[in-house]
Design an enzyme around this catalytic site. Structure first.
Site, short mmCIF file in Angstrom:
data_model
loop_
_atom_site.label_atom_id
_atom_site.label_comp_id
_atom_site.label_asym_id
_atom_site.label_seq_id
_atom_site.Cartn_x
_atom_site.Cartn_y
_atom_site.Cartn_z
N HIS A 64 -0.77 4.23 6.88
CA HIS A 64 -0.85 5.49 5.90
C HIS A 64 -0.27 6.59 6.11
O HIS A 64 -0.87 6.90 7.52
CB HIS A 64 -1.18 4.99 4.69
CG HIS A 64 -1.63 3.52 4.37
ND1 HIS A 64 -2.75 2.71 4.80
CD2 HIS A 64 -0.73 2.41 4.17
CE1 HIS A 64 -3.23 1.48 4.18
NE2 HIS A 64 -1.81 1.50 3.80
N ASP A 72 -4.47 7.55 7.69
CA ASP A 72 -5.75 6.64 8.01
C ASP A 72 -5.60 5.16 9.04
O ASP A 72 -6.09 4.77 9.16
CB ASP A 72 -5.99 5.45 6.74
CG ASP A 72 -5.29 5.08 6.04
OD1 ASP A 72 -3.94 5.28 6.89
OD2 ASP A 72 -4.38 4.23 5.05
N SER A 124 0.75 -0.96 -0.18
CA SER A 124 -0.34 0.02 -0.52
C SER A 124 0.88 1.01 -0.02
O SER A 124 -0.01 2.07 -0.66
CB SER A 124 -1.22 0.25 1.79
OG SER A 124 -0.26 -0.40 2.33
#
Ligand SMILES: *[C@@H]1O[C@H](CO)[C@@H](O)[C@H](O)[C@H]1NC(C)=O
Ligand SMILES: *[C@@H]1O[C@H](CO)[C@@H](O)[C@H](O)[C@H]1NC(C)=O
Ligand SMILES: *[C@@H]1O[C@H](CO)[C@@H](O)[C@H](O)[C@H]1NC(C)=O
Ligand SMILES: *[C@@H]1O[C@H](CO)[C@@H](O)[C@H](O)[C@H]1NC(C)=O
Ligand SMILES: *[C@@H]1O[C@H](CO)[C@@H](O)[C@H](O)[C@H]1NC(C)=O
Length: 383
Positions: free
Chosen positions: A351, A348, A43
């Site tokens: 991240h 979040d 991610s």
């Protein structure tokens, strides 16, 4: 309007880059002229791969820079975007994205939730992406002959793929490993048990880098893993973890550090095994950790609290992710972001914000955190 201004600005930049590139080299220590980037990862470097494969990420992801959700897990740009931008290259299209992708200057094989090792728990029922690093390297292997076929056919699709000689000239970037550790922690392993799996994870990482080398890759820019013990994903789910003086989960970070030590050693060996490759180990842990050590210095507040989240000390709940619709006391509410994402490190819960990503990029790109100590724009040179 702002977007149009931005595009104008970008084309001016590209023009300048074009002029500079067509000038004959003056300096002996020339910057690398990477025509493309191929990225592998999870991610932290996903530009929309997981979203393309499964389902779009909701807003407010993307709100700061793109003003729409692109599938990046951030309010704006990620480190890979700043890397591409620094070479005057476009943001990378996800390999998995079938709509409007343009691979002329590379492709991004990363998906959020990707691990190095094949995961046990797979989306949609489980936690991790099915596109582990081995699958990503197979996708790259398939990409090359498919792209050649399309190039030979000509026509509109041929204009969307890299030139044949780009594979050897491109920069190959990697940012993966954090999810292998997460998988261990969430798989009920003790911290020590996860720690003992590290050498095997790193071995698998190296095997995949070799596969990609064997397909023609030569310049490697390999991020280590960040301070996992500083993110709400760990802090909120393992509340009894021992904390360091900055409030990060100390032993979880030590596992990251052990991964990084093993990776650094393995890459030193790989440099000997693959003498034609330029292999740069990038310590991303240190600049990320320094944000938590010294948030004010960088203009940040509430260092361990998610900007976009809901609930508890860390404003984070694994079941109520950024942009999700949740029911609070009978009322549906969207999990939204904080007022000023630019003053936050964590976006979040897992991240980083664009602001934090930019600072980390600025620090890693100048060579201060790389082994050998070369800046990003010299990453094609062997030490
Ligand atoms: C951002 O997107 C929203 C909704 O799509 C739109 O109303 C707004 O004008 C956009 N803002 C900018 C700066 O483009
Ligand atoms: C694909 O990207 C290249 C490089 O940015 C650009 O020149 C080209 O116009 C793009 N093609 C399309 C169809 O957008
Ligand atoms: C971990 O343990 C909990 C409680 O015993 C159990 O509910 C959960 O399924 C276990 N998770 C895994 C991945 O084994
Ligand atoms: C992980 O293993 C290494 C090597 O055995 C050891 O030095 C280190 O202290 C361990 N870390 C943790 C957190 O268990
Ligand atoms: C939900 O209701 C409970 C009980 O009435 C109350 O204590 C709590 O503060 C409410 N939560 C929110 C977010 O409004």
């Amino acid at each position: 309007m702002a977007q149009i201004e931005f595009l104008r600005h970008m084309s001016l930049v590209s023009l300048i880059v074009l002029i500079l590139c067509s000038t004959p080299p003056i300096f002996a220590t020339k910057n690398c002229d990477f025509p493309a980037i191929f990225n592998f990862g999870a991610s932290n470097s996903d530009t929309g791969g997981l979203a393309a494969a499964f389902q779009a990420l909701p807003l407010p992801n993307g709100e700061t820079f793109f003003n729409r959700s692109t599938g990046r897990f951030s309010d704006g740009r990620i480190i890979l975007d700043f890397i591409a931008q620094s070479f005057g290259l476009p943001y990378l299209s996800p390999y998995l994205n079938s709509l409007g992708s343009n691979f002329t200057h590379g492709a991004n094989f990363a998906t959020a939730g990707s691990t190095i090792k094949i995961p046990n728990s797979i989306i949609p029922n489980g936690m991790f992406s099915p596109f582990s690093l081995q699958i990503q390297s197979i996708q790259f292997k398939d990409f090359i002959p498919k792209a050649k076929f399309i190039r030979d056919q000509g026509g509109v699709f041929a204009t969307l793929i890299p030139k044949e000689d780009y594979y050897s000239k491109a920069l190959y970037t990697f940012d993966i490993g954090q999810n292998d550790l997460t998988a261990g922690f969430f798989g009920n392993k003790t911290i020590q048990q996860v720690n003992t799996t590290v050498p095997d994870i790193v071995k698998s990482f190296i095997d995949n880098i070799k596969n990609i080398y064997n397909l023609g890759a030569r310049s490697f820019w390999i991020h280590n893993t960040g301070p996992i013990g500083c993110v709400p994903l760990i802090l909120a789910n393992f509340p009894s973890a021992i904390k360091d003086r900055y409030g990060c989960a100390k032993q979880y970070n030590e596992v990251s550090q052990y991964f990084n030590l093993k990776l650094k050693e393995a890459l030193a060996q790989l440099r000997k095994d693959l003498p034609l490759a330029a292999i740069t180990y990038v310590d991303i842990y240190s600049p990320k950790y320094s944000l938590f050590q010294n948030p004010k210095k960088y203009g940040f507040e509430l260092p361990l609290v998610a900007c976009c989240g809901n609930g508890g000390k860390y404003n984070y709940n694994i079941r109520a992710g950024c942009g999700a619709t949740i029911n609070i006391n009978g009322t549906n509410t969207v999990v939204g972001s904080c007022k000023k994402p630019s003053t936050r490190i964590i976006w979040d819960g897992t991240h980083y914000t664009e602001a934090a990503n930019k600072i980390v990029f600025d620090q890693i790109s100048n060579g201060a955190f790389t082994d050998p100590p070369i800046p990003l724009n010299r990453a094609c040179y062997k030490k």
